[in-house]
Design an enzyme around this catalytic site. Sequence first.
Site, PDB file in Angstrom:
ATOM      1  N   SER A  81       1.974  -5.460   3.304  1.00  0.00           N
ATOM      2  CA  SER A  81       3.427  -5.363   3.442  1.00  0.00           C
ATOM      3  C   SER A  81       4.159  -6.461   2.683  1.00  0.00           C
ATOM      4  CB  SER A  81       3.815  -5.410   4.930  1.00  0.00           C
ATOM      5  OG  SER A  81       3.232  -6.526   5.572  1.00  0.00           O
ATOM      6  N   CYS A 112       0.857  -1.188   0.000  1.00  0.00           N
ATOM      7  CA  CYS A 112       0.000   0.000   0.000  1.00  0.00           C
ATOM      8  C   CYS A 112       0.889   1.231   0.000  1.00  0.00           C
ATOM      9  CB  CYS A 112      -0.913  -0.001   1.226  1.00  0.00           C
ATOM     10  SG  CYS A 112       0.004   0.079   2.792  1.00  0.00           S
ATOM     11  N   GLU A 118       1.006  -0.979  16.230  1.00  0.00           N
ATOM     12  CA  GLU A 118       0.150   0.174  15.960  1.00  0.00           C
ATOM     13  C   GLU A 118      -0.687   0.534  17.182  1.00  0.00           C
ATOM     14  OE1 GLU A 118      -3.686   1.450  13.317  1.00  0.00           O
ATOM     15  OE2 GLU A 118      -2.313  -0.010  12.409  1.00  0.00           O
ATOM     16  N   HIS A 136       4.268   1.494  11.567  1.00  0.00           N
ATOM     17  CA  HIS A 136       3.168   1.216  12.493  1.00  0.00           C
ATOM     18  C   HIS A 136       2.923   2.350  13.483  1.00  0.00           C
ATOM     19  CE1 HIS A 136       5.209  -2.598  11.370  1.00  0.00           C
ATOM     20  NE2 HIS A 136       3.974  -2.916  11.026  1.00  0.00           N
ATOM     21  N   HIS A 140       5.975  -5.427   8.360  1.00  0.00           N
ATOM     22  CA  HIS A 140       6.020  -6.823   8.777  1.00  0.00           C
ATOM     23  C   HIS A 140       6.205  -7.747   7.570  1.00  0.00           C
ATOM     24  CE1 HIS A 140       3.835  -5.863  12.806  1.00  0.00           C
ATOM     25  NE2 HIS A 140       5.138  -5.787  12.919  1.00  0.00           N
TER      26      HIS A 140
END
Length: 336
Positions: A280, A21, A138, A86, A50
């Site tokens: 990711s 993304c 996060e 994050h 990750h």
Amino acid sequence: MATNGHKRKLTVRLCGPRGFCAGVDRAIQIVVLALKKYGAPVYVRHEIVHNRYVVEGLQERGAIFIEELNEIPDTHRDRPVVFSAHGVPKSVPADAENRNLFYLDATCPLVSKVHKQAMRHQRLGRHVLLVGHAGHPEVIGTMGQLPEGTVSLIETVEDAERFSPPEGMELGYVTQTTLSVEDTADIIRALEKRLPTLRAPSAESICYATTNRQEAVKEAAPGADLFLVVGAPNSSNSRRLVEVAERAGARRALLVQRASEIPWAEIGEIAVLGLSAGASAPEIIVDEIIDAFAERYDVTVDLAITAEERENFPVMRPLRDVELTKSDMAFVNGVS
């Protein structure tokens, strides 16, 4: 997988959107650009995203991954340190400043937006409810934006039904960006049923990439004999895709990091394979998995595209004058 010397036919339903993304792309760019501008080593607090492939690729370029800032040797205090996509608690940049460290914050702008929404609730006198998973970086980062005692974590519908609000306080909620859209909706409905004055955030907390990838999986999963999601075990958005695939009708769904993790002996006879990748996970691993199936099956790829993503998050100003090579850009884009 083959009969009478012939490969069985296999339809691969390839989801789109999938993989990187804009927030992940930006975070990886920041590390690569910092290495180009400042040289190695560049320290990175926590995995930048990750994904083992990405982390190992950055290590080869000179990144050193740490969990806490005190792991940076005194002799390297002049080296840059990058905070992961994050997000981090407020205490982390404060600690970096106390140590006279130069830091670059690669927090995804959509995670930063959730931080601001949570702080706005608290500034308006509301106790904040954070819908998310305990221990996820996060969640730790978002809770760390607020004074202790001003935020409560809600993980499940049961948590929502048990939650006892502080007496006399208004309430507001935010959510982790990488949750299951459906699970989160159930939790929020449970909260709103019990707490009718609960205030929503000013904008949707679950990010566009999480929603888009889940929608594509819902499109591809019905009737799939097997659904593979490329992603790491500690990737929240990737694990959610596995759950979404199973709920949407895939006979079986698995999370794999590389083609080498595919349990070929357990697959049995399959005619339709669903395939997606968490936010990711680089595209090169998706290609690797399609190639692995093409060695064993007569593969036809059908696209299950539900959205087109054009988001782009620019890096911070100090890095914008650095030019990347074609090889660097291929790595940043997840194709090498």
